[in-house]
Design a protein around this motif. Sequence first.
Motif, mmCIF file in Angstrom:
data_model
loop_
_atom_site.group_PDB
_atom_site.id
_atom_site.type_symbol
_atom_site.label_atom_id
_atom_site.label_comp_id
_atom_site.label_asym_id
_atom_site.label_seq_id
_atom_site.Cartn_x
_atom_site.Cartn_y
_atom_site.Cartn_z
ATOM 1 N N ALA A 114 0.831 -1.202 0.000
ATOM 2 C CA ALA A 114 0.000 0.000 0.000
ATOM 3 C C ALA A 114 0.867 1.254 0.000
ATOM 4 O O ALA A 114 0.618 2.208 -0.748
ATOM 5 N N ILE A 115 1.911 1.272 0.837
ATOM 6 C CA ILE A 115 2.783 2.441 0.908
ATOM 7 C C ILE A 115 3.578 2.605 -0.378
ATOM 8 O O ILE A 115 3.715 3.714 -0.907
ATOM 9 N N SER A 412 -1.845 3.872 12.452
ATOM 10 C CA SER A 412 -2.968 3.699 11.534
ATOM 11 C C SER A 412 -3.592 2.319 11.648
ATOM 12 O O SER A 412 -2.902 1.332 11.927
ATOM 13 N N CYS A 413 -4.917 2.272 11.426
ATOM 14 C CA CYS A 413 -5.624 0.990 11.362
ATOM 15 C C CYS A 413 -6.088 0.683 9.951
ATOM 16 O O CYS A 413 -6.829 -0.286 9.744
ATOM 17 N N ASP A 414 -5.670 1.487 8.961
ATOM 18 C CA ASP A 414 -6.080 1.251 7.573
ATOM 19 C C ASP A 414 -4.916 1.557 6.641
ATOM 20 O O ASP A 414 -4.540 2.720 6.476
ATOM 21 N N PRO A 415 -4.321 0.533 6.013
ATOM 22 C CA PRO A 415 -3.154 0.767 5.162
ATOM 23 C C PRO A 415 -3.420 1.713 3.995
ATOM 24 O O PRO A 415 -2.525 2.478 3.605
ATOM 25 N N GLU A 448 -2.890 -3.008 12.277
ATOM 26 C CA GLU A 448 -2.461 -1.801 12.995
ATOM 27 C C GLU A 448 -0.989 -1.588 12.681
ATOM 28 O O GLU A 448 -0.165 -2.502 12.848
ATOM 29 N N SER A 449 -0.648 -0.401 12.235
ATOM 30 C CA SER A 449 0.734 -0.141 11.829
ATOM 31 C C SER A 449 1.200 1.215 12.349
ATOM 32 O O SER A 449 0.396 2.081 12.707
#
Length: 470
Positions: A114-115, A412-415, A448-449
Motif C-alpha cells: 500500500a505504501i 494507523s488501522c487502515d493501510p 495496525e501499523s
Amino acid sequence: MKSVHRRASGAKTRARAGERAELRIDALAAGGAGVGRLAGEVVFVPATAPGDLVEVELDRSARPARGRLLRVIEPSAERVAPPCSFADACGGCDWMHVRVEAQQAAHEQIVRQAIARATSLAELPEVRVHPAPQALGYRSRARLFARAERGEVRVGYRAPRTHDVVAVDRCLVLADEIAPLAGELPGLLRGAAGEGDILIAQGASRRPVVEILWRGALPPAVWQLLDQRTASGAWAGARVTLDGARQAASFGDPRPVIQGADGAPLLLAPGGFGQPSEEGAAVLARRAAELAHLDSSRSPHLVELFAGSGTLSVLLARGAQRPPGPAEGAPPAAPGGLASFTAVELVPEAVACLRQNLAARGLAGKVIEADADEAPIPPRADVVVLDPPRGGAPGAARAIAASGARVVVYVSCDPATLARDLGVILRGGFEITDIEVVELFPQTSHIESIVRLSRSRRPRADPGGSAPAR
C-alpha cells in the motif's frame, strides 16, 4: 447452464457469470480475501489461504472479479482448522483458517504494498512485525450485534458480507472477564423489539461494562436487570442509548478501564474508541513513544493529534513541563524531557478521560478539544504523533507537511488511508525511517501499523493541497 471446470493454468477463455473454475491462491489481500488469477485476471476469493487450490463460482459483475468458494481441492500448508465452531458462519475472525505466522506475513506485505503504490518509493525500510502475545482470548473489548425476533434476541457477530446476525454463545477471542456476556445478553434483552449494537469491555476491577445502542423498544425488565447487575457489583457499569433519545441512561460507572502502557489504570470514554487488546495497546504505545524520540540538544515540543482517552498520551507526555502561569516565564526543560506536550481530541467524553488520566499520573500538558484534522500545527512543534480513525487524516497530513515539525509518528488501522496521507507528508520534505506492524487483531485481516518519518528538507509551499490556516 451446464457447469464447466477450468484449470487456472492455461485457461485462455474468459469465464462467464456463474461459471465454475479452479485457481490457485497466491496471497491475501486487504479486506481478507485470497487473491488468485484466472487467465491472468485477478479473482478475490474469501475464506482461502495462500497456496490453496480451490474451486469457485465466479462473479464477473464485481471488479475485481469475485469467487465464491465451493471447495478446497488442495489445502496449502498455511491453512489450519479453525478452533472456533462458529468460524465459518461468523464474520468476526476472517483469517482464523490461516496459520498465525502467515497472517503476520500477509499484514506486512499489505502495508508495504500500500505504501509503495501510494508513494512510488523504490525502496522502503524493512517492516518490523510485533507478534501478538496470544492468538486467542486477547480481546478486552468487542462490538456485538443484536436483533429481536418474536420476543427472542440473537446476539453475536455479523455474517460475512451481510447484516445478518450469527448468534454466538461463546467467543474464543474474548478475554475471560467478558466472554460470558455473549451467552448472557440474549436472556437479559428478552422481550425487546428492534436491533442494536452492544459494546462490551472491562471496567473497574476488570468487571464488565456494557454499552447498548438500541434502535427499537426495550421492556422494563431490561432496565431492572441492568440496575441489578451493577448494584450487585457483577458489572462495573452499563449505559443505554435509545435511537432518538436526547440522553443516555447510565448504571454504575460505564467507562471501560484497561491497564495503561505504564502499568497504571487507564480510563476510556464509554462507547468510545479503544484498542481491542490491552497487551497489544501497551506495545503500540511503547513503540509510538520510542519512535517519537528526537535526538536533539534541546527538549522538543510534542503535539499529539486524535489523542482519544490517552492510550498513547500517558507515555508521550512523560517529562513534559508544567505550562507556566500568567505571571510566570517558561521553566527550563529537564534534561531528556519535553519542552511541552499538547494533545488534540474532538470527543468531549474522551477529552475528560484524557485529562483525568494525565492528572492521575501527575503529567503536565495542554489538552485541546477540537477536530484534529482541522487543527493547526503550532509553529514550534518538533514532533507530531497522530492516531486517526479509519478514514485517515488528509487535513492533518497537509498541515504536517507545511509545518516545521522534524519527526512524525503516524499510527494507523487502515493501510490505504495511511499510504494516501504518507504521500502528502512525504511531499512536504519528509522521508520514511521506520515501518512497523503491531498484531492487535490476530485471526483477522485488520492491521495496525506505525510509520515514523523525519524531515529531510524544508516543505514546499503547498504540498498536495492547502494547509489549515494558522
